[in-house]
Design a protein around this motif. Structure first.
Motif, PDB file in Angstrom:
ATOM      1  N   PHE A   1       3.833   1.557  -1.312  1.00 28.41           N
ATOM      2  CA  PHE A   1       4.310   1.745  -2.677  1.00 28.41           C
ATOM      3  C   PHE A   1       3.232   2.344  -3.549  1.00 28.41           C
ATOM      4  O   PHE A   1       3.469   3.287  -4.314  1.00 28.41           O
ATOM      5  N   ALA A   2       2.039   1.781  -3.442  1.00 27.73           N
ATOM      6  CA  ALA A   2       0.937   2.272  -4.270  1.00 27.73           C
ATOM      7  C   ALA A   2       0.690   3.751  -3.989  1.00 27.73           C
ATOM      8  O   ALA A   2       0.478   4.549  -4.908  1.00 27.73           O
TER       9      ALA A   2
ATOM     10  N   GLN B   1       0.836  -1.198   0.000  1.00 28.66           N
ATOM     11  CA  GLN B   1       0.000   0.000   0.000  1.00 28.66           C
ATOM     12  C   GLN B   1       0.871   1.248   0.000  1.00 28.66           C
ATOM     13  O   GLN B   1       0.562   2.237  -0.647  1.00 28.66           O
TER      14      GLN B   1
ATOM     15  N   ILE C   1       3.014   5.868  -5.859  1.00 29.57           N
ATOM     16  CA  ILE C   1       2.846   5.900  -7.316  1.00 29.57           C
ATOM     17  C   ILE C   1       1.607   6.694  -7.702  1.00 29.57           C
ATOM     18  O   ILE C   1       1.563   7.293  -8.788  1.00 29.57           O
ATOM     19  N   LYS C   2       0.645   6.708  -6.807  1.00 28.69           N
ATOM     20  CA  LYS C   2      -0.635   7.328  -7.150  1.00 28.69           C
ATOM     21  C   LYS C   2      -0.487   8.762  -7.592  1.00 28.69           C
ATOM     22  O   LYS C   2       0.215   9.550  -6.981  1.00 28.69           O
ATOM     23  N   ASN C   3      -1.205   9.094  -8.625  1.00 27.81           N
ATOM     24  CA  ASN C   3      -1.307  10.489  -9.056  1.00 27.81           C
ATOM     25  C   ASN C   3       0.016  11.122  -9.417  1.00 27.81           C
ATOM     26  O   ASN C   3       0.150  12.331  -9.397  1.00 27.81           O
ATOM     27  N   LYS C   4       0.988  10.300  -9.759  1.00 26.28           N
ATOM     28  CA  LYS C   4       2.245  10.870 -10.213  1.00 26.28           C
ATOM     29  C   LYS C   4       2.335  10.712 -11.729  1.00 26.28           C
ATOM     30  O   LYS C   4       1.841   9.755 -12.299  1.00 26.28           O
TER      31      LYS C   4
ATOM     32  N   ILE D   1       7.305   9.109 -11.777  1.00 28.93           N
ATOM     33  CA  ILE D   1       7.435   7.713 -11.342  1.00 28.93           C
ATOM     34  C   ILE D   1       8.829   7.211 -11.643  1.00 28.93           C
ATOM     35  O   ILE D   1       9.477   6.565 -10.820  1.00 28.93           O
TER      36      ILE D   1
ATOM     37  N   ILE E   1      -2.372  15.962 -11.026  1.00 26.90           N
ATOM     38  CA  ILE E   1      -1.237  15.077 -11.231  1.00 26.90           C
ATOM     39  C   ILE E   1       0.030  15.796 -10.791  1.00 26.90           C
ATOM     40  O   ILE E   1       0.282  16.931 -11.150  1.00 26.90           O
TER      41      ILE E   1
END
Lengths: 539, 166
Positions: free
Chosen positions: B116-117, B114, B120-123, B128, B161
């Motif tokens: 990690f997620a 989670q 990554i989210k919204n990037k 990334i 973003i």
């Protein structure tokens, strides 16, 4: 293995530039090389020759290559010969560049493995926690990510909610297809505002009616401007992928379907989609051009397991299509319903009553912005083991015809012990409640609410009753359906008590003053007497 | 919150990191790891973990100790701990998740995935790559294809973003 194409001549100092003049001295350190005709990697000897040649070429400095090239050119007899030389240089130069790039990519892929280090299964696990848009970004980062992002596990929760219309049918189809047979959740449409998707939780942000119509208008204008460009909007067949594939439809496992502001989706298409989703538990429909009767009929026909319905009308207050037989069908066919929200419909008391009494497991009711409903349906509802006794949340915001007297009556029933599980009641209304006696008068004060007694006897109950001071519209956002959620309510009247913390009550004085501009001068006398007029409901 | 005071029944295990350092830990806590549990069932008391270095092992033991004492009352406390636990560099998290995977500690694997997620989210794609140090290994054609596939996600105008790597 790629080999350089050598022409039939003695190799020049620079890699494979054809030298038609065999007498040209060869400055290359690769002495003794015979002219080779190889165009394929047949003979190993010629491979080694080429390797040696290329390696020695790579050892040259750029300036020496430059100068040597110029010299060679200058010795060319004809213009066309020079042209040839230049062409060859360009071709072979780009071949070398491409070989270099390819190798760099390969090394980069391997380097990814070291840097990222997570094996596929862990990577896929991480990706399955991402919303679909972030997933697409991750997929574009490198080839390993792209491979992992293609795994069906990442598409269990397909979230294609965007702020502006951007998703088209093909995207939906692709995503559903990628999910194989296991899409469990599909969210589709346009939702304005910062939070386009809720990370993982099943309760997205609720739009009040005004917002959803604004969106509809906005998205329509945007669509107009996009005419002529490739269509990036959802049409009526956008949910067709759910019914695809004959027997094993992707929709068969779908548990959650949320649709927002998809203008072109009509009742027929929605019915077709629902018919493909027999396992549906959670259905949310906001701003679709569908009628309540047809939609609820479809639900009762095709989705017997449904537990949560959130249905917000796109034609606020004008959808009158819900009839009693439909209510009965729904009640009979969907016994598991625990959360029902019908917002913006013309809902009559007797229909509301049928719904509430009929669903044995109903815990959450939201009939906000309903027309016609007066609150009479609340009478005699929650006694003993009757249905409605499991009710935990009741929201009747902005119900234009909600009568103050009915609410007061209801609260008396609550105090008398009915609705034992009720912990949240919202009767805020931006136009006040209907005053007793005269429908033209509105009640703007919550003083009919027996605050002290409620605090005493029902400490768990949170009552929200926001009425305007100046007739201004108060926009409250809150998590729907979540009993335990924190309420961040900036209102000037909140009554909230809880077990563990000290009970607090904040009532601002200003809320009691009737607003002169609203024109209801009698309201100040109205609410003082209201509590006296309340009937005590016998259970 | 204290573990049972029947000390005679508290069996201790020794975990040995890849760098040969040894750590004592109660069996009842250590069996949160499926791998260790299996070895215990095969009567091991000294458990060598050649895939886990000392630093990572220390963190994992800390996690297991905290979660081994889970009761109804300190749930919030554990949540706070978890939140702080994942505030580590990417490298550290990487080592942790690989170790947790090897040790089969399901709750820790979930927590780290989670984390990690969340990073990554919204990037944006660029971000990334930068955050995780991942070089782009697509050919121009492949890259174009990938963008084409997800065109809807990559269109301009996404205010939320984050194009910066934090």
């Amino acid at each position: 293995m790629e080999t350089l194409l050598l022409h039939r001549s003695s190799p020049a100092a620079v890699a494979a530039i054809p030298n038609p003049n065999p007498k040209r001295p060869c400055c290359s350190s690769a002495s003794g090389l015979n002219p080779s005709f190889t165009t394929s990697s047949n003979t190993s000897k010629s491979n080694i020759d080429v390797d040696v040649l290329l390696e020695s070429f790579l050892g040259l400095s750029e300036s020496s290559i430059d100068l040597s090239f110029d010299r060679i050119l200058s010795f060319k007899a004809s213009y066309s010969e020079q042209d040839d030389v230049i062409d060859r240089a360009l071709q072979l130069g780009s071949a070398l560049v491409e070989a270099g790039r390819r190798s760099a990519r390969k090394r980069a892929s391997m380097h990814n493995g070291v840097v990222w280090a997570l094996p596929s299964d862990l990577t896929i696990k991480v990706f399955s926690l991402l919303d679909t848009q972030s997933l697409c970004y991750a997929a574009a980062a490198c080839s390993f990510f792209q491979n992992c992002a293609a795994d069906p596990a990442c598409y269990v929760d397909i979230d294609l909610i965007t702020v502006v219309p951007r998703v088209n049918n093909a995207v939906v189809a692709t995503m559903v297809q990628r999910a194989g047979k296991v899409p469990q959740s599909l969210k589709l449409g346009c939702v304005p505002g910062p939070l386009a998707s809720s990370s993982g939780s099943s309760q997205p942000l609720v739009n009040c009616i005004r917002k959803s119509t604004d969106t509809a208008r906005f998205s329509w204008n945007d669509k107009r401007s996009r005419q002529g460009k490739e269509s990036s909007i959802l049409t009526r067949s956008c949910l067709a992928p759910l019914s695809a594939n004959g027997e094993s439809t992707p929709g068969a496992c779908l548990r959650r379907l949320h649709l927002y502001n998809i203008e072109r989706l009509d009742s027929t298409s929605l019915t077709a989609a629902l018919s493909a989703c027999p396992s549906l538990l959670d259905l949310e429909i906001v701003g679709l051009n569908v009628e309540s009767r047809q939609t609820l009929e479809s639900i009762s026909t095709f989705c017997p397991l449904i537990e949560r319905i959130f249905f917000e009308s796109s034609k606020t207050g004008r959808d009158d299509s819900l009839k009693l037989p439909t209510c009965n069908d729904l009640v009979n066919n969907c016994p598991h319903l625990s959360s029902l929200s019908l917002r913006g419909f013309r809902l009559h008391d007797y229909k509301a009553r049928v719904l509430i009494k009929g669903f044995r497991k109903l815990r959450y009711i939201d009939f906000s912005t309903s027309y016609s409903i007066t609150g009479a349906f609340l009478k005699n509802l929650g006694g003993g083991s009757a249905s409605g006794s499991l009710l935990q949340v009741l929201i009747l915001r902005d119900c234009m015809h909600l009568k103050e007297v009915e609410v007061a009556r209801f609260l008396e029933a609550v105090l008398a012990g009915d609705f034992g599980h009720l912990n949240y009641l919202d009767i805020s209304n931006r136009e006040g409640l209907v005053s007793e006696g005269d429908r033209n008068h509105r009640c703007y004060s919550p003083s009919f609410i027996p605050v002290a007694r409620l605090l005493d006897e029902r400490p768990n109950l949170c009552v929200l009753a926001e009425f305007p001071l100046e007739g201004s519209f108060n926009d409250i956002e809150f998590d729907s359906g979540d009993m335990d959620s924190e309420m961040n309510l900036p209102s000037h009247l909140i009554m909230s008590t809880s077990d563990s913390s000290a009970s607090f009550m904040s009532i601002s004085e200003s809320s009691y003053s009737s607003d002169p501009s609203s024109g209801s001068d009698d309201s100040s006398s109205g609410y003082d007497e209201s509590s006296d007029d309340v009937d005590h409901v016998s259970i | 919150m204290a573990s049972s005071s029947k000390t005679e029944q508290k069996k201790m295990l020794i975990l040995k990191s890849s760098e040969e350092e040894e750590f004592e830990i109660e069996e009842s806590i250590a069996v949160q790891s499926g791998t260790i549990k299996n070895m215990v069932e095969d009567d091991f008391t000294l458990i060598p973990l050649p895939n886990v270095d000392t630093e990572t092992l220390i963190k994992i033991i800390k996690y297991m100790k905290k979660h081994g004492e889970k009761t109804k009352s300190n749930e919030k406390d554990i949540e706070e701990f978890d939140k702080e636990f994942v505030k580590k560099s990417f490298t550290e998290l990487k080592e942790l998740v690989l170790a947790a995977n090897y040790l089969h500690i399901t709750s820790l694997i979930d927590l780290l995935c989670q984390a990690f997620a969340d990073r990554i989210k919204n990037k944006s794609v660029k971000a990334i790559r930068e955050i995780f140090g991942i070089p782009n290994d697509f050919t121009p054609e492949e890259e174009a294809e990938v963008y084409e596939q997800h065109k809807w996600a990559h269109e301009e105008g996404k205010e939320h973003i984050d194009h910066s790597a934090y």
